[in-house]
Structure formats: structure tokens, C-alpha cells
Write an enzyme that holds these catalytic residues in place. Structure first.
Site, short mmCIF file in Angstrom:
data_model
loop_
_atom_site.label_atom_id
_atom_site.label_comp_id
_atom_site.label_asym_id
_atom_site.label_seq_id
_atom_site.Cartn_x
_atom_site.Cartn_y
_atom_site.Cartn_z
N ASP A 1 -1.91 6.82 6.15
CA ASP A 1 -2.94 5.95 5.59
C ASP A 1 -3.27 4.94 6.69
OD1 ASP A 1 -4.46 4.01 4.37
OD2 ASP A 1 -3.01 3.53 2.80
N LYS B 1 -12.74 -1.40 6.03
CA LYS B 1 -12.11 -2.36 6.93
C LYS B 1 -12.67 -2.21 8.35
CE LYS B 1 -8.85 -2.78 3.48
NZ LYS B 1 -8.05 -1.92 2.60
N TRP C 1 0.83 -1.21 0.00
CA TRP C 1 0.00 0.00 0.00
C TRP C 1 0.86 1.25 0.00
CZ3 TRP C 1 -4.35 -0.65 -2.04
CH2 TRP C 1 -5.08 -1.83 -1.84
C1 LIG Z 1 -7.43 -1.42 1.54
C2 LIG Z 1 -6.32 -0.45 1.63
C3 LIG Z 1 -6.18 0.61 0.71
C4 LIG Z 1 -7.07 0.76 -0.49
O1 LIG Z 1 -8.31 1.20 -0.11
P1 LIG Z 1 -9.43 1.56 -1.19
O2 LIG Z 1 -10.48 2.17 -0.35
O3 LIG Z 1 -9.84 0.29 -1.85
O4 LIG Z 1 -8.85 2.51 -2.17
C5 LIG Z 1 -5.16 1.51 0.90
N1 LIG Z 1 -4.32 1.40 1.95
C6 LIG Z 1 -4.42 0.39 2.84
C7 LIG Z 1 -3.45 0.32 3.98
C8 LIG Z 1 -5.42 -0.56 2.71
O5 LIG Z 1 -5.53 -1.55 3.61
#
Ligand SMILES: *Cc1c(COP(=O)(O)O)cnc(C)c1O
Length: 362
Positions: A172, A196, A103
Site C-alpha cells: 500500500d 495524496k 492503515w
Molecule cells: C489515505 C490512505 C488510505 C486510504 O485511502 P482511500 O483512497 O481513502 O481508501 C490507505 N492507506 C494509506 C497508507 C493511506 O495513506
């Protein structure tokens, strides 16, 4: 299927049953309106109340200070990979990125289009098995921000301690949002996809320092500007009404459980159970990540062979323990145990691990 399974999916993922049931009860006729919430104007009284309550709950559950705006934006976490540098990096400005895995790499790759970005620490050297300590992070002069991925969902590692650097952090937090408190004074912005820890897919929760939201350093389309989104309270265009509504319910559930402090305690307990099952297996189950960086949201492990891993997955499926396959890029097993995963699910998995080992000695 008549009963709910134990769903270890990495995202979208399990949500609190009470939240789903409440949504079901209200879905067709929202609080006597004679229509569903998703059929109403987003500027009508009933949706505006839902939206405002969701913002308030983000603030109270997550302890967000008044100096921050709370935004609900479409495009998931991935759009934030681009929006952050688009808004915050002007010409001649640079940003550091911690490359901790899949990511983080995505965030870095997208940022390269909008500014001068560099890798402040590279996990490639250790095959992304740990997060860096502060003294390993190289901050270059003139750095606007340091970007980090608080929890790498695929690699199964997290920052146990936040970096102590002299530049603002941008995080993030997609896969460990609201599973522990955040030192807000060190952050300019945190973001994450909702699917999540927070609700259904379809939006990102962005929490941005008010002064930073107004920096707006590049000429970009209006949707992409934090200043416009903040000034309009995420109502610049039609917001993602269903995800906002469900997020409100998930946050109310978190608040009633005891908030982020309770989520943190439960996460430590649940993850502790699985790491103990791994560590006490005499080497049968093996955690590929550094002990100090072990994620408490995504627990990854290996078995003695790929054949045994395949058998593990199919027998787990038969035992209603679903979606345990590791990401296709790394293989192995991954148990995603986000906030809404009940302790019983983790207990069932841990018992299954012990039974499987007895039935299939290495
Ligand atoms: C799932 C995830 C993403 C991507 O998220 P989207 O909402 O599908 O764009 C980005 N960073 C991390 C750490 C993730 O777990």
C-alpha cells in the site's frame, strides 16, 4: 481569500498550481470539442487518448516493467484492502501482514474475511514508532504474499529499506506513491489512493504483475476481478474519468520536474529541513518516531504541551500555514509534504517553527 495558502493537508492535499490552472483552462471546452472532458463518452477518441497517455506516463515516470498491468480502479485504497485477498488468496492459502499502524491494521482487518492471514510483525509493542527490519519479520510456511504499508500516513513512519523476504511483496503506497523508485522484482502488486501524491480523490492506481492479475482465486463480482479489469484496460465499466485526466497532468508535471528521482531528492530535502528544525530546537519540538523510520511525506511532531500545540495551530492558521493538526487518533502536529508541496511552503513552516518557539518559550 485571494492568494493560495500553504496547505499541509494529509489528503486530499495540495496539487501543483500549474496543473490546476491547466485543468481550469480546459474544463468547459476541452481542446475545441465544445464540451468538457467530463461530459464525453469514456469510449470516445479524446478520452481514450487521455487514458492511454495516463497509463504510459505511469509506466515511464515510475519505471514500471512490461510484466505489470496499470489499472485505474474506483473505491480508493480501501477497496484494495479487500480486493487483494479476494483475488490472491484461495482456500488453504495464507498471507502475512506487517502491522505498522492505522492503515496496515485496516488492510489486515479486511483481509481476514477472505483468507488465512496473520501478523508477520506487530508494531503495537513499540506504539507504532518504527518499521521492522527484515530479521524481525516472521514469514510462515505456505505464505502467498507479505503485505506492507510503505508509509504510515498517520504515524509518520516509513520503510527506509524494503524487506528482503522470500515471498512476493504487496505494498500500500497511498501516501508515498512515486516519491522513490520501487524494486519491481520483489513486488506482485502495489496500490494506493490517488489523492495524496497523484491527483484528486476518486480512484486507486493499481500496478499488478500480469500473471498475478490472472490468478483470480475466488468467485467474486466482476468489478472486483483483476483479470477482468486488466483484460478490459480499466474500461470494464465507466472509469473515473476526471481523476484519470488530472492524474495524467500531475504525472506530466512530475516528468517535467525530473521524474521519481527528482521527487525523491526534493522529498529528502524538504523533510530534512523540518527534521532539522525539530532536532535543532533543543527538545522544544520532539519527533515521536524512530530516527531510522522517519517519513519524508508526513512529518509528525509534538510541542512541550497540548496548550502550546493548540496555540501553534491557531497561529499557523493565521500565517496561512493550514491543516497542520495531527490525526485525531494521535494528536500533535503533522505536516504532510507530498510531491506537490513546494519547498517554499516547507521553508515558511520551518521559519514559523523557529519564530513560534522564540515567542512561546517552554
Ligand atoms: C489515505 C490512505 C488510505 C486510504 O485511502 P482511500 O483512497 O481513502 O481508501 C490507505 N492507506 C494509506 C497508507 C493511506 O495513506
Amino acid at each position: 481569500m485571494t492568494e493560495r495558502v500553504h496547505n499541509f493537508s494529509a489528503g486530499p492535499c495540495t496539487l501543483p498550481l500549474s496543473v490546476l490552472e491547466q485543468g481550469q483552462t480546459e474544463f468547459v471546452n476541452y481542446h475545441g470539442a465544445g464540451m468538457s472532458l467530463i461530459e464525453m463518452s469514456h469510449r470516445g477518441k479524446q478520452f481514450v487518448a487521455v487514458h492511454e497517455e495516463a497509463v504510459d506516463l505511469v509506466r515511464t515516470v515510475f519505471g514500471v516493467p512490461d510484466e505489470f498491468d496499470v489499472l485505474f480502479l474506483q473505491g480508493g485504497a480501501t477497496l484494495q484492502f479487500a480486493m487483494v485477498p479476494m483475488n490472491l488468496l484461495g482456500s488453504g492459502q495464507k498471507a502475512g501482514y506487517i502491522n505498522s499502524g492505522t492503515w496496515a491494521k485496516g488492510a489486515l482487518a479486511d483481509a481476514q474475511h477472505y483468507g488465512d492471514v496473520y501478523t508477520a510483525w506487530d508494531g503495537a509493542d513499540c506504539n507504532y514508532t518504527r518499521m521492522p527490519s527484515t530479521d524481525e519479520i516472521g514469514i510462515q510456511p505456505g505464505t502467498r504474499y507479505l503485505h506492507l504499508t510503505s508509509n504510515e500516513t498517520i504515524g509518520g513512519i516509513r520503510f527506509s529499506d524494503w524487506p528482503q523476504v522470500d515471498v512476493p511483496l504487496i505494498g500500500d503506497m497511498s501516501s508515498d506513491y512515486m516519491s522513490r523508485p520501487v524494486p519491481w522484482e520483489r513486488f506482485d502488486l502495489v496500490y494506493g489512493g490517488a489523492q495524496k501524491n497523484l491527483g484528486p480523490a476518486g480512484m486507486a492506481l493499481v500496478i499488478i504483475r500480469k500473471t498475478v492479475a490472472r490468478e483470480n482465486n475466488q468467485e467474486i463480482g466482476r468489478y472486483l476481478r483483476y483479470d477482468i479489469q486488466a483484460d478490459k484496460g480499466s474500461m470494464f465499466n465507466t472509469p473515473p474519468v476526471f481523476p484519470i485526466y488530472m492524474l495524467g497532468k500531475v504525472l506530466r508535471w512530475m516528468r517535467d520536474q525530473g521524474g521519481v528521482a527528482a521527487m525523491e531528492r526534493q522529498a529528502e530535502e524538504k523533510a530534512g529541513m523540518l527534521y532539522q528544525a525539530i532536532d535543532n530546537s533543543g527538545g522544544y519540538y520532539r519527533s515521536p518516531v524512530d530516527a531510522g523510520s522517519r517519513s519524508v511525506m508526513n512529518v509528525v511532531f509534538r510541542l512541550p504541551s497540548e496548550e502550546l500545540e493548540a496555540a501553534f495551530l491557531s497561529e499557523a492558521d493565521a500565517a496561512s500555514l493550514l491543516n497542520l493538526k495531527g490525526h485525531r487518533s494521535v494528536g500533535g502536529i503533522r505536516a504532510s509534504i507530498y510531491n506537490a508541496m513546494p519547498a517554499e511552503g516547507v521553508e515558511a513552516l520551518s521559519a514559523f517553527m523557529s519564530d513560534f518557539q522564540s515567542a512561546h518559550p517552554a
